[in-house]
Write an enzyme that holds these catalytic residues in place. Structure first.
Site, PDB file in Angstrom:
ATOM      1  CG  ASP A  49      -2.172   0.871   0.998  1.00  0.00           C
ATOM      2  OD1 ASP A  49      -3.243   0.282   0.747  1.00  0.00           O
ATOM      3  OD2 ASP A  49      -2.075   2.114   1.064  1.00  0.00           O
ATOM      4  CG  ASP A  75       4.013   5.279  -6.979  1.00  0.00           C
ATOM      5  OD1 ASP A  75       3.016   4.670  -7.415  1.00  0.00           O
ATOM      6  OD2 ASP A  75       4.410   6.353  -7.465  1.00  0.00           O
ATOM      7  CB  VAL A  76       1.590  -0.095  -7.516  1.00  0.00           C
ATOM      8  CG1 VAL A  76       1.559  -0.907  -6.231  1.00  0.00           C
ATOM      9  CG2 VAL A  76       0.397   0.842  -7.614  1.00  0.00           C
ATOM     10  CE1 TYR A 166     -12.207   2.222 -11.625  1.00  0.00           C
ATOM     11  CE2 TYR A 166     -14.367   1.666 -12.503  1.00  0.00           C
ATOM     12  CZ  TYR A 166     -13.365   1.446 -11.584  1.00  0.00           C
ATOM     13  OH  TYR A 166     -13.507   0.474 -10.630  1.00  0.00           O
ATOM     14  CE  LYS A 170     -10.462  -0.800 -11.955  1.00  0.00           C
ATOM     15  NZ  LYS A 170      -9.561  -1.515 -11.014  1.00  0.00           N
ATOM     16  CB  THR A 201     -15.725  -0.765  -0.902  1.00  0.00           C
ATOM     17  OG1 THR A 201     -15.958   0.409  -1.712  1.00  0.00           O
ATOM     18  CG2 THR A 201     -15.722  -1.999  -1.803  1.00  0.00           C
TER      19      THR A 201
END
Length: 277
Positions: A49, A75-76, A166, A170, A201
């Site tokens: 994370d 940082d991914v 988005y 995806k 969520t």
């Protein structure tokens, strides 16, 4: 669905890496639920994370239930960090069997924006991060002779969602998994995609008023609202040896929402309205 209290050790001996594994406060987001379920099934888990404190909350939950996990913050979207996450996992546990690419963002993007920074940020976080993590994970998995990569996409990648960046990002996550399936299947790597839809969520709860949540429930064939545990159980199956013959799949976990057309949705809403009057 309540948090599981019983597990069957279906992932005993395996090592998993889950990105976006933290959640603010006591809420259970998708990444946190996935990490908890994988750990409950016996996997040792690297919790990635950008906010170490959020991931530490997930780690504490796993350790309290007797599982094993550690936190890797970073940082991914940064190549060096993605490599480091995998190397830290290998250094601690000696192997990597499961990668869950869960990081995602739904920042609004306007077609007439003055620059493309918002567009680039969505694609970087949702898609490029999955590619980078897969790059380093695949190399580690090949050493084991097998591995499972699971991308967390969205039904917005299946049906138009009214979000310029988005949805395409995806949809591309599913395409990425299919390509990995072909490129690395002979080396034992399976790659699949889970597409959540109408799932409650902490983020969704903070954004959606009860009226909107009721509409989401009413339009679905089951008339239900999903939660993070529903997604986690789908991931658990795809990560396990039970799914050894499952690869390249794009699995909606959405109560059937992505399978209905506009007229069917209207009929469901009307039927529900008649039943409550």
């Amino acid at each position: 669905m309540p948090q599981p209290t019983q597990y069957n050790a279906t992932l005993a001996g395996k090592v998993a890496l889950v990105t976006g594994a933290g959640t603010d406060g006591d809420g259970i987001g998708i990444g946190k639920a996935i990490a908890i379920v994988l750990a409950g099934e016996g996997a040792r888990v690297c919790l990635v994370d950008r906010d170490a404190e959020r991931a530490e909350q997930t780690c504490a939950t796993i350790q309290d239930m007797g599982g094993e996990a550690f936190v890797a913050a970073g940082d991914v979207t940064a190549r060096a960090d993605c490599s480091r996450f995998v190397e830290e996992t290998l250094g601690r546990y000696g192997r990597l069997d499961i990668l869950v690419n869960n990081v995602g963002v739904a920042t609004p993007v306007a077609l007439d924006a003055e620059d493309e920074s918002a567009w680039s940020r969505v694609l970087d976080l949702n898609l490029t991060s999955a590619m980078l993590m897969s790059r380093y994970a695949v190399a580690a998995m090949i050493r084991n002779g097998a591995g499972s990569i699971i991308n967390i996409s969205s039904i917005a990648g299946i049906r138009a969602h009214g979000s310029l960046a988005y949805g395409p990002s995806k949809a591309a996550m599913a395409a990425l998994a299919r390509e990995l399936t072909v490129l690395y299947g002979r080396q034992g790597i399976r790659a699949n995609t889970v597409a959540p839809g109408h799932v409650l969520t902490p983020l969704a709860q903070s954004l959606l008023p009860e009226e909107m949540r009721a509409k989401r429930r009413n339009v679905g064939p089951l008339g239900l609202e999903g939660d993070a545990w529903d997604i986690a159980h789908a991931v658990r199956f795809l990560a396990s040896d039970e799914a050894r013959f499952v690869t390249g799949v794009h699995l909606p976990v959405d109560g059937g929402v992505s399978e209905i057309g506009p007229m069917a949705g209207h009929a469901l809403i009307e039927a529900d309205a008649r039943a409550t009057h």
